[in-house]
Design a protein around this motif. Structure first.
Motif, PDB file in Angstrom:
ATOM      1  N   THR A 142       0.834  -1.200   0.000  1.00  0.00           N
ATOM      2  CA  THR A 142       0.000   0.000   0.000  1.00  0.00           C
ATOM      3  C   THR A 142       0.871   1.253   0.000  1.00  0.00           C
ATOM      4  OG1 THR A 142      -0.118  -0.083   2.431  1.00  0.00           O
ATOM      5  CG2 THR A 142      -1.898  -1.151   1.205  1.00  0.00           C
ATOM      6  N   HIS A 143       2.177   1.100  -0.219  1.00  0.00           N
ATOM      7  CA  HIS A 143       3.099   2.231  -0.198  1.00  0.00           C
ATOM      8  C   HIS A 143       3.187   2.852  -1.590  1.00  0.00           C
ATOM      9  CE1 HIS A 143       6.398   4.845   0.668  1.00  0.00           C
ATOM     10  NE2 HIS A 143       6.645   4.307   1.850  1.00  0.00           N
ATOM     11  N   HIS A 144       2.914   4.171  -1.673  1.00  0.00           N
ATOM     12  CA  HIS A 144       2.833   4.811  -2.984  1.00  0.00           C
ATOM     13  C   HIS A 144       4.192   5.011  -3.642  1.00  0.00           C
ATOM     14  CE1 HIS A 144       3.093   8.134   0.015  1.00  0.00           C
ATOM     15  NE2 HIS A 144       4.016   8.568  -0.819  1.00  0.00           N
ATOM     16  N   GLU A 163      -3.915   1.508  -3.931  1.00  0.00           N
ATOM     17  CA  GLU A 163      -4.010   2.930  -3.595  1.00  0.00           C
ATOM     18  C   GLU A 163      -5.437   3.253  -3.182  1.00  0.00           C
ATOM     19  OE1 GLU A 163      -0.596   4.791  -6.529  1.00  0.00           O
ATOM     20  OE2 GLU A 163      -2.685   4.761  -7.215  1.00  0.00           O
ATOM     21  N   TYR A 171      -3.567   6.006   3.082  1.00  0.00           N
ATOM     22  CA  TYR A 171      -3.105   4.652   2.786  1.00  0.00           C
ATOM     23  C   TYR A 171      -4.230   3.641   2.991  1.00  0.00           C
ATOM     24  CZ  TYR A 171       1.476   6.819   3.396  1.00  0.00           C
ATOM     25  OH  TYR A 171       2.567   7.629   3.297  1.00  0.00           O
ATOM     26  N   MET A 202       1.375  -0.063   5.548  1.00  0.00           N
ATOM     27  CA  MET A 202       1.603   1.268   6.123  1.00  0.00           C
ATOM     28  C   MET A 202       0.839   1.480   7.422  1.00  0.00           C
ATOM     29  SD  MET A 202       3.688   2.600   3.981  1.00  0.00           S
ATOM     30  CE  MET A 202       3.632   4.343   4.338  1.00  0.00           C
TER      31      MET A 202
END
Length: 218
Positions: A142-144, A163, A171, A202
Motif C-alpha cells: 500500500t506504499h505509494h 491505492e 493509505y 503502512m
C-alpha cells in the motif's frame, strides 16, 4: 505451513516464513522452474512501515500491543539489535533487498533529489536472485513509492500496488490488501514452484488512526 524463522528489527519487521517443498517443478512446468532444482522453502517478508521495536512487547514494551508477534517470537530467532542505514523507507528498503549498506535506490522517491546509480550486474537483489533460482515472486503493498520509478518492481512476477482515492485516509489498510495476498497464496499452493512473497504495509505510519474498537488512550 509452519513458521520457522522470524527476523525482527528496530525500524522494520521482516518476517521470513519457510515451508519445505518436497515436490520438484515439472520439466515443462511454469516458466523459470528447473526440473532438478533442490527442495526449496517458501519465503515471506512482511514489513509494516515505521514499526518501532520500542512499541513491541518482545522488546520490553509494557503493553500487549502485538500478542501474535509475541507468540511467534517464542518459536523464532529474534534479533536484539539492528540498525537501519537511513531514516527513510526507500533507502532502507534498498539496503534490505540488496544487503548493501549504500545500495542503488530501488524504490521511488518523491520528496527530494536522490542519486539514481546504475544497478551492477553482480548486485544481489533478493527477488532477482530467487527468481533466477525458480521462485515465483510477488509484491503486495500500500506504499505509494512503489511507483513507475521503483526499479525493485522489475524483479517481481506478480505485484499489487493498492491505492486509495480517500484523501483523508491516505493509505489503504492491510485488511484491504489481504484478499489479494490470500489469492496469491491459494494459487501458489496448487503449484510445484516455491515462492517469495513481500508484503509492505503502512499501518503504523502517519496519519495515526486507531482501528474500530481500539481505544488509543489505553
Amino acid at each position: 505451513m509452519k513458521v520457522r524463522v522470524a527476523l525482527l528489527s528496530c525500524l522494520f519487521f521482516p518476517l521470513f516464513w519457510g515451508s519445505g517443498c518436497s515436490r520438484q517443478p515439472d520439466e515443462a512446468g511454469e516458466a523459470g522452474g528447473t526440473r532438478n532444482s533442490p527442495a526449496s522453502r517458501n519465503l515471506v517478508l512482511v514489513l509494516p512501515d515505521t514499526l518501532r521495536a520500542a512499541n513491541l512487547p518482545i522488546y520490553g514494551y509494557p503493553r500487549d500491543t502485538a500478542p501474535f508477534l509475541q507468540e511467534l517470537a517464542g518459536e523464532s530467532v529474534v534479533f536484539d539489535h539492528h540498525l537501519a542505514n537511513y531514516s527513510e523507507t526507500p533507502f532502507s528498503v534498498s539496503q534490505m533487498q540488496s544487503g548493501r549498506f549504500m545500495a542503488p535506490l530501488l524504490m521511488g522517491y518523491d520528496f527530494g533529489r536522490a542519486p539514481v546509480r546504475a544497478i551492477d550486474d553482480d548486485l544481489l537483489i533478493l527477488p532477482k536472485v530467487l527468481r533466477e533460482h525458480g521462485y515465483v515472486t510477488g509484491l503486495f503493498t500500500t506504499h505509494h513509492w512503489f511507483n513507475d520509478s521503483a526499479r525493485l518492481l522489475d524483479y517481481f512476477d506478480e505485484k499489487v500496488l493498492l491505492e486509495t482515492s480517500d484523501r483523508e485516509k491516505i493509505y489503504p489498510s492491510f485488511e484491504e490488501l489481504l484478499p489479494a495476498i490470500s489469492a496469491f497464496l491459494e494459487q501458489r499452493a496448487r503449484s510445484h514452484r516455491p515462492f517469495f512473497l513481500y508484503v509492505h504495509t503502512m499501518e503504523p505510519h502517519f496519519p495515526y488512526r486507531a482501528h474500530e474498537g481500539f481505544d488509543p488512550r489505553r
